[in-house]
Design an enzyme around this catalytic site. Structure first.
Site, PDB file in Angstrom:
ATOM      1  N   HIS A   1       0.795  -1.230   0.000  1.00  9.81           N
ATOM      2  CA  HIS A   1       0.000   0.000   0.000  1.00  9.81           C
ATOM      3  C   HIS A   1       0.835   1.292   0.000  1.00  9.81           C
ATOM      4  O   HIS A   1       0.741   2.144   0.872  1.00  9.81           O
ATOM      5  CB  HIS A   1      -1.119   0.018   1.051  1.00  9.81           C
TER       6      HIS A   1
ATOM      7  N   HIS B   1      -5.450 -10.247  13.300  1.00  7.11           N
ATOM      8  CA  HIS B   1      -5.556  -9.053  12.452  1.00  7.11           C
ATOM      9  C   HIS B   1      -6.211  -9.459  11.136  1.00  7.11           C
ATOM     10  O   HIS B   1      -5.837 -10.473  10.545  1.00  7.11           O
ATOM     11  CB  HIS B   1      -4.137  -8.511  12.216  1.00  7.11           C
TER      12      HIS B   1
ATOM     13  N   GLU C   1      -6.393  -7.566   8.271  1.00  5.47           N
ATOM     14  CA  GLU C   1      -5.857  -7.083   6.987  1.00  5.47           C
ATOM     15  C   GLU C   1      -5.507  -8.306   6.137  1.00  5.47           C
ATOM     16  O   GLU C   1      -5.049  -9.337   6.653  1.00  5.47           O
ATOM     17  CB  GLU C   1      -4.634  -6.174   7.198  1.00  5.47           C
TER      18      GLU C   1
ATOM     19  N   ASP D   1      -3.313  -9.420   4.213  1.00  2.00           N
ATOM     20  CA  ASP D   1      -2.039 -10.152   4.179  1.00  2.00           C
ATOM     21  C   ASP D   1      -2.015 -11.255   5.240  1.00  2.00           C
ATOM     22  O   ASP D   1      -1.218 -12.188   5.162  1.00  2.00           O
ATOM     23  CB  ASP D   1      -0.835  -9.214   4.333  1.00  2.00           C
TER      24      ASP D   1
ATOM     25  N   HIS E   1      -1.968  -2.640  13.624  1.00  2.00           N
ATOM     26  CA  HIS E   1      -1.947  -1.478  12.771  1.00  2.00           C
ATOM     27  C   HIS E   1      -3.352  -1.064  12.313  1.00  2.00           C
ATOM     28  O   HIS E   1      -3.523  -0.043  11.646  1.00  2.00           O
ATOM     29  CB  HIS E   1      -1.012  -1.860  11.620  1.00  2.00           C
TER      30      HIS E   1
ATOM     31  N   ASP F   1       1.532  -7.337  13.533  1.00  2.00           N
ATOM     32  CA  ASP F   1       2.319  -6.403  12.712  1.00  2.00           C
ATOM     33  C   ASP F   1       3.465  -5.750  13.495  1.00  2.00           C
ATOM     34  O   ASP F   1       4.431  -5.262  12.896  1.00  2.00           O
ATOM     35  CB  ASP F   1       1.415  -5.279  12.190  1.00  2.00           C
TER      36      ASP F   1
ATOM     37  N   TYR G   1      10.188  -0.117   8.281  1.00  2.00           N
ATOM     38  CA  TYR G   1       8.836  -0.650   8.517  1.00  2.00           C
ATOM     39  C   TYR G   1       8.093   0.252   9.506  1.00  2.00           C
ATOM     40  O   TYR G   1       6.928   0.595   9.303  1.00  2.00           O
ATOM     41  CB  TYR G   1       8.983  -2.071   9.064  1.00  2.00           C
TER      42      TYR G   1
ATOM     43  N   HIS H   1       5.655 -10.439  10.233  1.00  2.00           N
ATOM     44  CA  HIS H   1       6.439 -10.146   9.025  1.00  2.00           C
ATOM     45  C   HIS H   1       7.927 -10.185   9.370  1.00  2.00           C
ATOM     46  O   HIS H   1       8.358  -9.562  10.357  1.00  2.00           O
ATOM     47  CB  HIS H   1       6.125  -8.744   8.490  1.00  2.00           C
TER      48      HIS H   1
HETATM   49 FE1  FEO Z   1      -1.680  -4.595   8.963  1.00  2.00          FE
HETATM   50 FE2  FEO Z   1       0.562  -7.088   8.070  1.00  2.00          FE
HETATM   51  O1  FEO Z   1      -1.053  -6.119   8.072  1.00  2.00           O
END
Ligand code: FEO
Length: 400
Positions: A24, A78, A80, A82, A145, A164, A192, A225
């Site tokens: 994004h 989460h 989102e 991903d 996040h 995250d 990040y 991540h």
């Molecule tokens: Fe807020 Fe890794 O997604």
């Protein structure tokens, strides 16, 4: 990459995305990983899934450990995509007895997966469940996040599945912080932070304080991540506090675009003025620098000096792009100045000043505008602007 046991009966079972380059708007030249964790106990639990398209990798890694149909619980830290892109497919495969998520997580799941029927159990901060030898304590981490975000703490093992938080977008086969270059790891973690967490810095401070209040002292930070922290935990916790407090050093960043080279000449003279005053400077020409690199350099800088020639009574599109991105990430306590060349009109400096005012920057000078190509006197004015900004930086930031 096969599954990796990170502590007895706790496994990384995620996926590596070597190809992704844009997250994004955040340029991620080294790809990323989507980390899922599997805990085998009386109840077997899968924490988070992975991005759509990586289902086979996730399932293969789970199969290295256990038949996926033996998974009892899912924890959705989460929503989102991903982390939840494979949720419908995993639910179809596993048929979980229970799916845990935060109160905001329920809303996000309903909003993303309209027809997905889930045995949801809503958990809040401090709630605990026993899965056999282990207890999972849930910690909502709203806005770190998204509003739905939460972390899961495996109390007996002292493993914090941090979603995250503490991540890096960095694809690799190494799974732990002590298996990669520490300097590269901290650079990727800072990048990040600047590109993902920065606007939520006040929340990040509260989260760090809350973890301390609860006397949670993780021995492993299992982020969703990049690499898992097991050796440099104190260092990443301290770095997060420093970044969240937005502690600046004696550093200035010059961010600019140029049309025929005049604004570039101005940038180099401003840089000279700063260097002569022994201020660290990063000079970022937007024809060769991505917006995500710009915000990374701004993270620990006190001053930001924006430059653009005037184009059609406005600023260059590349400068507007970076300003839009930077404003959204809400850097705090910066000082600023503007510069730019023009042929007629010359609105760019005024527009840049307004952008900085909108970001609550303290503007230290009206800025320098030069018509057409700067002469020696014009360039001296630019050097002086650099020196002026340097003086303010020294005034505001104590010497180390
Ligand atoms: Fe807020 Fe890794 O997604």
């Amino acid at each position: 990459m096969a599954s990796v046991e990170i502590k007895k009966d706790i496994y990384w079972v995620g996926a590596i995305d070597w190809d992704i380059r844009d997250f994004h708007g955040y340029e991620i030249p080294h790809g990323t990983t989507y980390n899922s964790y599997l805990v085998v106990d009386d109840k077997t639990v899968l924490f988070d899934t992975v991005k759509k398209g990586f289902m086979d990798e996730l399932v293969d890694n789970i199969k290295n450990v256990i038949n996926p149909e033996k998974i009892d619980y899912l924890v959705i830290d989460h929503v989102e995509l991903d982390h939840s892109g494979c949720l419908p497919d995993i639910v179809a495969l596993v048929k979980p007895e229970k799916v845990f998520c935060s109160p905001m997580g329920e809303k996000a799941i309903r909003g993303h997966f309209h027809n997905l029927d889930l045995p949801l159990e809503i958990v809040k901060t401090g709630d605990e469940i026993s899965i056999g030898k282990r207890t999972i304590k849930f910690l909502e981490s709203r806005m770190l996040h998204w509003p739905d975000s939460m972390c899961s703490y495996l109390q007996e093992d002292k493993v914090l599945i941090s979603n995250d938080i503490f991540g890096q977008h960095w694809a690799m086969n190494e799974r732990f912080d002590d298996e990669v270059s520490f300097d590269n790891l901290m650079f990727e973690s800072a990048k990040y932070y600047a590109n993902i967490i920065l606007p939520y810095s006040p929340v990040a401070i509260k989260f760090l304080d809350f973890v301390t209040e609860l006397n949670i002292k993780p021995e492993i930070l299992a982020t969703d991540h990049g690499v898992i922290w097991r050796t440099h935990i104190d260092k990443i916790l301290a770095a997060y506090r420093k970044w969240a407090l937005q502690k600046a050093k004696r550093k200035a960043v010059i961010v600019y675009g140029t049309m025929w080279g005049s604004t570039d000449m101005m940038a180099k003279s401003i840089e000279r003025g700063l260097v002569e005053e022994r201020i660290e400077v990063k000079s970022l020409n937007l024809s060769s620098t991505h917006r995500s690199e710009v915000i990374t350099e701004i993270l620990d800088a006190k001053a930001v000096i924006f430059g653009s020639p005037t184009l059609n009574n406005g600023i260059l599109p590349s400068v507007a792009d970076s300003l839009t991105y930077i404003k959204g990430l809400r850097p705090k306590d910066k000082i600023g100045a503007a510069f730019g060349s023009y042929g007629w009109g010359g609105e760019a400096v005024k527009i840049l000043n307004q952008w900085m005012l909108d970001m609550n920057f303290d503007i230290v000078d009206d800025g320098v505008r030069i018509k057409y190509i700067p002469n020696q006197d014009d360039l001296k004015a630019c050097v002086q602007l650099g020196k002026l900004v340097a003086g303010k930086v020294k005034e505001l930031v104590p010497e180390n």
